[in-house]
Design an enzyme around this catalytic site. Structure first.
Site: not given
Length: 301
Positions: A38, A66, A80, A174
């Site tokens: 993103d 992550y 998000d 997310r």
């Protein structure tokens, strides 16, 4: 130029922006990335150049790591911090018991059915979900099985939780954050995201676009350009014996006999790196039990 550069994607860039800028920096047209991040996410984005673009799909399939900050109590339409706030239950979230939060998060380790978010690049009927979402259209999405190999909770400072997630391809962090919030009954969103590892590529060894430009100006790009076969260091190495006929079959991607190759003939089902008689990497072959020979999985010539 053939190889892979471990790029540190900075916030504000799309993955396609990174590729476009690298085309200008490297003066190369044949460039591809290995998995979308993103725009506001940062971290590891391996970029393939030249014949290494054939590795793109293979790297996209690799598991990833992550570091994310989950903000409990807030839900948004994008799951998000960039989206419109839909609900705010921060007060309730701040009162949650830390062990309850920890238990809920760890319940997601393993396989679980995840519904892709509307704000994603997935296509339905030929159109990206994110484009439909921006038009106010929501369509039904089928849940997909993803795997969370492990979650390490780094910090709990309610309503926020910082965690490291090791997951399979296709996992939306997310959405994981939103699902954890829903499990706790207060909602949740992803506040920030850093991708720290893709296959053998780590955050510590990633380079910003500015740094890559400096390497180019100094004539030192070879120092950060990983050869294509470097991605497959975990596979056995086999080399063509000095045989013109075997060399020809290899370069055409044809099947190879066991006696065509030197090295460990373990018959690794996951594949072997195969080099020609001159030591040039040619492709990945795998053992075929039914025919007792090696068949081509992917060529990189």
């Amino acid at each position: 130029m053939n190889g892979i550069i471990n790029v540190y994607k900075e916030a504000g860039y799309t993955s396609f922006d990174v590729v476009a800028k690298l085309r200008g920096i490297l003066r190369e047209k044949k460039i591809g990335h290995t998995g979308t991040l993103d725009p506001e996410a940062t971290g590891v984005l391996p970029v393939c150049i030249g014949n290494a673009t054939k590795v793109c799909a293979l790297l996209t399939d690799k598991d990833k790591v992550y570091e994310a900050v989950l903000c409990l109590g807030t839900t948004t339409d994008t799951q998000d911090a960039t989206g419109t706030v839909l609900s705010d239950r921060n007060t309730q979230a701040a009162c949650l018991d830390a062990q309850t939060v920890r238990d809920a998060i760890m319940d997601f380790v393993g396989c679980y059915e995840q519904i892709p978010p509307m704000y994603s690049a997935l296509k339905v009927g030929g159109r990206k979900l994110c484009d439909l979402a921006r038009e106010g259209v929501e369509v039904e999405r089928k849940a997909r099985t993803v795997q969370i190999y492990g979650i390490e909770i780094l910090q709990i400072d309610l309503p926020c939780v910082t965690m490291r997630v090791h997951c399979s391809k296709g996992t939306y962090i997310r959405t994981l954050c939103a699902d954890i919030g829903e499990r706790l009954g207060v909602g949740g969103m992803m506040k920030s995201l850093i991708r720290t590892r893709v296959s053998c590529f780590s955050l510590e060894e990633a380079h910003t676009l500015a740094q890559i430009e400096e390497y180019r100006d100094c004539g030192r790009l070879d120092e950060i350009l990983l050869p294509v076969d470097g991605v497959f260091d975990d596979l056995p190495r086999l080399q063509i014996a000095v045989s013109d006929e075997a060399q020809k079959r290899l370069r055409n991607g044809n099947r190879l006999e066991k006696d065509d190759l030197t090295g460990d003939h373990g018959g690794a089902s996951s594949g072997c790196r195969v080099y020609d008689a001159d030591g040039r990497f040619c492709g990945i072959y795998e053992w075929d039990d039914a025919r007792s020979d090696y068949k081509c999985k992917k060529m990189f010539l």
